[in-house]
Write an enzyme that holds these catalytic residues in place. Structure first.
Site, PDB file in Angstrom:
ATOM      1  N   LYS A 215       2.155   8.631 -10.733  1.00 42.65           N
ATOM      2  CA  LYS A 215       0.832   8.296  -9.937  1.00 42.65           C
ATOM      3  C   LYS A 215       0.680   6.835  -9.580  1.00 42.65           C
ATOM      4  O   LYS A 215      -0.101   6.378  -8.581  1.00 42.65           O
ATOM      5  CB  LYS A 215      -0.308   8.698 -11.130  1.00 42.65           C
ATOM      6  CG  LYS A 215      -0.215   8.296 -12.379  1.00 42.65           C
ATOM      7  CD  LYS A 215      -0.936   6.973 -12.598  1.00 42.65           C
ATOM      8  CE  LYS A 215      -0.992   6.224 -13.761  1.00 42.65           C
ATOM      9  NZ  LYS A 215      -1.603   4.976 -14.071  1.00 42.65           N
TER      10      LYS A 215
ATOM     11  N   ASP B 283      -5.564  11.154 -13.264  1.00 43.28           N
ATOM     12  CA  ASP B 283      -4.931   9.792 -13.272  1.00 43.28           C
ATOM     13  C   ASP B 283      -4.481   9.362 -12.152  1.00 43.28           C
ATOM     14  O   ASP B 283      -4.738   8.350 -11.618  1.00 43.28           O
ATOM     15  CB  ASP B 283      -3.642   9.689 -14.212  1.00 43.28           C
ATOM     16  CG  ASP B 283      -3.650   8.368 -14.983  1.00 43.28           C
ATOM     17  OD1 ASP B 283      -4.268   7.500 -14.601  1.00 43.28           O
ATOM     18  OD2 ASP B 283      -2.696   8.064 -15.643  1.00 43.28           O
TER      19      ASP B 283
ATOM     20  N   GLY C 138      -2.782   9.368 -19.523  1.00 37.32           N
ATOM     21  CA  GLY C 138      -4.190   9.888 -18.761  1.00 37.32           C
ATOM     22  C   GLY C 138      -4.962   8.809 -18.106  1.00 37.32           C
ATOM     23  O   GLY C 138      -4.694   7.606 -18.241  1.00 37.32           O
TER      24      GLY C 138
ATOM     25  N   SER D 125      -7.408  -0.333  -9.418  1.00 35.65           N
ATOM     26  CA  SER D 125      -6.079   0.080  -9.932  1.00 35.65           C
ATOM     27  C   SER D 125      -5.059  -1.096  -9.207  1.00 35.65           C
ATOM     28  O   SER D 125      -5.181  -1.288  -8.289  1.00 35.65           O
ATOM     29  CB  SER D 125      -5.477   1.247  -9.544  1.00 35.65           C
ATOM     30  OG  SER D 125      -4.113   1.125  -9.227  1.00 35.65           O
ATOM     31  N   ARG D 126      -4.517  -1.649 -10.056  1.00 33.12           N
ATOM     32  CA  ARG D 126      -3.371  -2.797  -9.691  1.00 33.12           C
ATOM     33  C   ARG D 126      -2.443  -2.284  -8.413  1.00 33.12           C
ATOM     34  O   ARG D 126      -1.833  -2.787  -7.666  1.00 33.12           O
ATOM     35  CB  ARG D 126      -2.724  -3.472 -10.598  1.00 33.12           C
ATOM     36  CG  ARG D 126      -3.339  -4.121 -11.636  1.00 33.12           C
ATOM     37  CD  ARG D 126      -2.543  -4.876 -12.675  1.00 33.12           C
ATOM     38  NE  ARG D 126      -3.324  -5.616 -13.749  1.00 33.12           N
ATOM     39  CZ  ARG D 126      -2.787  -6.274 -14.452  1.00 33.12           C
ATOM     40  NH1 ARG D 126      -1.495  -6.239 -15.011  1.00 33.12           N
ATOM     41  NH2 ARG D 126      -3.533  -7.116 -15.377  1.00 33.12           N
ATOM     42  N   ASN D 127      -2.127  -0.974  -8.897  1.00 32.00           N
ATOM     43  CA  ASN D 127      -0.944  -0.509  -7.781  1.00 32.00           C
ATOM     44  C   ASN D 127      -1.680  -0.023  -6.559  1.00 32.00           C
ATOM     45  O   ASN D 127      -0.929  -0.407  -5.388  1.00 32.00           O
ATOM     46  CB  ASN D 127      -0.715   0.969  -8.561  1.00 32.00           C
ATOM     47  CG  ASN D 127       0.112   0.714  -9.672  1.00 32.00           C
ATOM     48  OD1 ASN D 127       1.368   0.317  -9.809  1.00 32.00           O
ATOM     49  ND2 ASN D 127      -0.444   0.912 -10.908  1.00 32.00           N
TER      50      ASN D 127
ATOM     51  N   LYS E   8       2.876   3.758 -19.950  1.00 29.61           N
ATOM     52  CA  LYS E   8       2.849   4.613 -18.644  1.00 29.61           C
ATOM     53  C   LYS E   8       4.072   3.868 -17.792  1.00 29.61           C
ATOM     54  O   LYS E   8       4.432   2.582 -17.953  1.00 29.61           O
ATOM     55  CB  LYS E   8       1.769   4.615 -17.925  1.00 29.61           C
ATOM     56  CG  LYS E   8       0.672   5.416 -18.695  1.00 29.61           C
ATOM     57  CD  LYS E   8      -0.812   5.237 -17.856  1.00 29.61           C
ATOM     58  CE  LYS E   8      -1.907   5.927 -18.583  1.00 29.61           C
ATOM     59  NZ  LYS E   8      -3.140   5.987 -17.692  1.00 29.61           N
TER      60      LYS E   8
ATOM     61  N   ALA F  38      -8.439   0.433 -20.120  1.00 31.89           N
ATOM     62  CA  ALA F  38      -8.762   0.058 -21.456  1.00 31.89           C
ATOM     63  C   ALA F  38     -10.201  -0.678 -21.662  1.00 31.89           C
ATOM     64  O   ALA F  38     -10.565  -0.435 -22.715  1.00 31.89           O
ATOM     65  CB  ALA F  38      -7.615  -1.104 -21.560  1.00 31.89           C
TER      66      ALA F  38
END
Length: 259
Positions: free
Chosen positions: A143, A195, A94, A204-206, A75, A98
């Site tokens: 995203k 997503d 998507g 989410s790291r972002n 991604k 993990a």
């Protein structure tokens, strides 16, 4: 059948685990480990699965065979230009963490080819489908960028402001896909709306990096944040950004110190 997985991180090993359970012969390539060379890993493979971080992909692709089926599960790649020389490539993306896949939790991803479904399909991992490879790639990168902005604006999932943000971003993503030759309707698939919703929230790291920036404009991430690399490529002009993409343009202006 042997399948080469390039990238032995969390997502690569999650996909590899599915394939191993189904009886396939899996060989991993991880540049951090002194093992087989990349050419050795892919030489006898019938499929190659790309799972390296997006910033590493340009360094890996030139060494891959162009005549073997390539499944792009990385991604953060905004453009399909790097894959034009490949005879046969497909995209898998998507809203799947993990750890959830490894724990066999029900997950739905987007596939651009029925062969992906045949390889990875299980009782807990299902797919929606599109032929729009570029659109799936773009959704997987954009995203992450918008998730940084959601954190930077301190938007709390479940609130009206957060929901309004998601709706506005979905419209921007449709405009971005259209401006770059992809199908706007791809945003409706799980690689788009699904997503985006998953990434604009913890863990989410972002999104987490965006929250950090809201408290410290000079903050730097301790782990890989794919949205930073994607935003840098946007700023370099890798894709067309229409004037209607106001939130993306806002983030581009705010990101001088870190992207």
């Amino acid at each position: 059948m042997k399948i080469a997985i390039l990238g032995a991180g969390a997502f690569g090993t999650a996909l590899g685990g599915i394939l191993a359970d189904k009886g396939y012969d899996i060989d991993y390539y991880d540049s951090r480990l002194e093992r087989e060379s990349l050419s050795d890993v892919v030489a006898s493979a019938e499929y190659v699965v790309l799972c390296v971080p997006s910033k590493a992909a340009p360094h890996v692709l030139p060494y891959l065979p162009k005549d073997k089926p390539l499944i792009v599960a990385t991604k953060g790649i905004l453009s399909d230009k790097a894959f034009i020389s490949f005879d046969d490539y497909m995209v898998l993306s998507g809203p799947g963490f993990a750890d959830d896949i490894k724990a066999a939790k029900k997950t739905k991803l987007t596939a651009t080819d029925e062969r992906i479904e045949g390889l990875f399909g299980t009782g807990y991992l299902t797919f929606d489908r599109t032929d729009d490879r570029l659109g799936v790639l773009m959704c997987g990168a954009l995203k992450n960028v918008y998730a940084i902005l959601a954190g930077l604006l301190n938007l709390v999932p479940g609130t009206k402001k957060h929901e309004n943000f998601l709706k506005a971003v979905e419209e921007e993503m449709r405009a971005l896909l259209l401006a770059n030759g992809a199908e706007p309707k791809t945003v409706e698939l799980v690689c788009g709306k699904g997503d985006l919703r998953l990434t604009c929230a913890l863990p989410s790291r972002n999104y987490e990096f965006g929250l950090l920036l809201s408290r410290d404009p000079d903050a730097r991430p301790e782990k890989t944040v794919e949205g930073i690399s994607a935003l840098k490529r946007v700023k370099r002009g890798e894709i067309k950004v229409p004037q209607t993409a106001k939130k993306l343009r806002e983030l581009m202006e705010m990101s001088g110190r870190w992207a």
